[in-house]
Enzyme design. Structure first.
Site, PDB file in Angstrom:
ATOM      1  N   HIS A  17       0.836  -1.209   0.000  1.00 55.23           N
ATOM      2  CA  HIS A  17       0.000   0.000   0.000  1.00 55.23           C
ATOM      3  C   HIS A  17       0.870   1.259   0.000  1.00 55.23           C
ATOM      4  CE1 HIS A  17      -2.936  -2.714   2.347  1.00 55.23           C
ATOM      5  NE2 HIS A  17      -3.553  -2.455   1.223  1.00 55.23           N
ATOM      6  N   LYS A  41     -18.099  -6.295   7.453  1.00 56.57           N
ATOM      7  CA  LYS A  41     -16.797  -6.887   7.151  1.00 56.57           C
ATOM      8  C   LYS A  41     -15.974  -6.937   8.433  1.00 56.57           C
ATOM      9  CE  LYS A  41     -13.311  -6.334   3.517  1.00 56.57           C
ATOM     10  NZ  LYS A  41     -12.910  -5.503   2.390  1.00 56.57           N
ATOM     11  N   ARG A  91      -1.644  -5.873  -8.255  1.00 60.23           N
ATOM     12  CA  ARG A  91      -0.544  -6.799  -7.998  1.00 60.23           C
ATOM     13  C   ARG A  91      -0.396  -7.762  -9.164  1.00 60.23           C
ATOM     14  NH1 ARG A  91      -3.025  -7.729  -2.199  1.00 60.23           N
ATOM     15  NH2 ARG A  91      -4.778  -7.159  -3.503  1.00 60.23           N
ATOM     16  N   SER A 129      -2.811  -7.795   2.887  1.00 60.00           N
ATOM     17  CA  SER A 129      -3.091  -7.666   4.322  1.00 60.00           C
ATOM     18  C   SER A 129      -3.456  -9.038   4.888  1.00 60.00           C
ATOM     19  CB  SER A 129      -4.244  -6.691   4.555  1.00 60.00           C
ATOM     20  OG  SER A 129      -3.913  -5.422   4.064  1.00 60.00           O
TER      21      SER A 129
END
Ligand code: ADP
Length: 160
Positions: A17, A41, A91, A129
């Site tokens: 990030h 979430k 990515r 993450s």
């Protein structure tokens, strides 16, 4: 002044990030990092903890960033903040499908707001993450994935 919004969960923020934020700041004057808080979430860190964590991780560019939480859609937040673009990181090709759908949905909601994608440094192309949290659960070494300040917050949270 060209302002962009970089939305995400940042649970926790990683070197991936941080790499994207720094690349975006070569194009924009200011970056507003918007931490999405979604009650449906489950996250390891609260919104406030993630604000603190992002500020600590990016203290060297503190004058060019602003960090805040949002419960709204990214396009709405972006418009409200007077920004013109949404920054996202890519990515691998696996990110593309999801980002493609999100960008098109956002465009239907708010045609004026465009998304810009930056490809991460090769070193971080497999970093997420979720991976960091998985490694942390097994008390693995996090130093190549997150800065020390973030590692300390993870250790404090998981009590190890
Ligand atoms: P979200 O839940 O919105 O996907 P994330 O915090 O997981 O939030 O990611 C926010 C953005 O940062 C996404 O565009 C994601 O693709 C990007 N990102 C996450 N990890 C990396 C990384 N290692 N390299 C580059 N971009 C990344």
């Amino acid at each position: 002044m060209k302002i962009a919004v970089y939305p995400g969960s940042f649970d926790p923020i990683t070197y991936g990030h941080m790499d994207i934020a720094k690349r975006a700041l070569k194009v924009f004057d200011k970056l507003i990092i918007v931490i999405s808080v979604n009650p449906n979430k489950h996250t390891l860190f609260t919104g406030e903890e993630r604000v603190k964590m992002v500020k600590l991780a990016l203290h060297d560019i503190a004058d060019k960033i602003d960090v805040q939480v949002s419960k709204d859609l990214s396009v709405n937040t972006t418009k409200k903040l007077g920004a013109t673009h949404i920054i996202r990181g890519l990515r691998a090709v696996t990110d593309f499908e999801y980002e493609f759908q999100m960008t098109h949905a956002n465009r239907v909601l708010e045609n004026e707001i465009d998304s810009i994608f930056f490809m991460t440094d090769n070193r971080y192309s497999f970093l997420s993450s979720a991976t960091v949290k998985e490694i942390a659960l097994f008390k693995g070494n996090l130093e190549t994935f997150v800065p020390k300040v973030v590692e300390d917050m993870i250790k404090e949270k998981l009590k190890y």
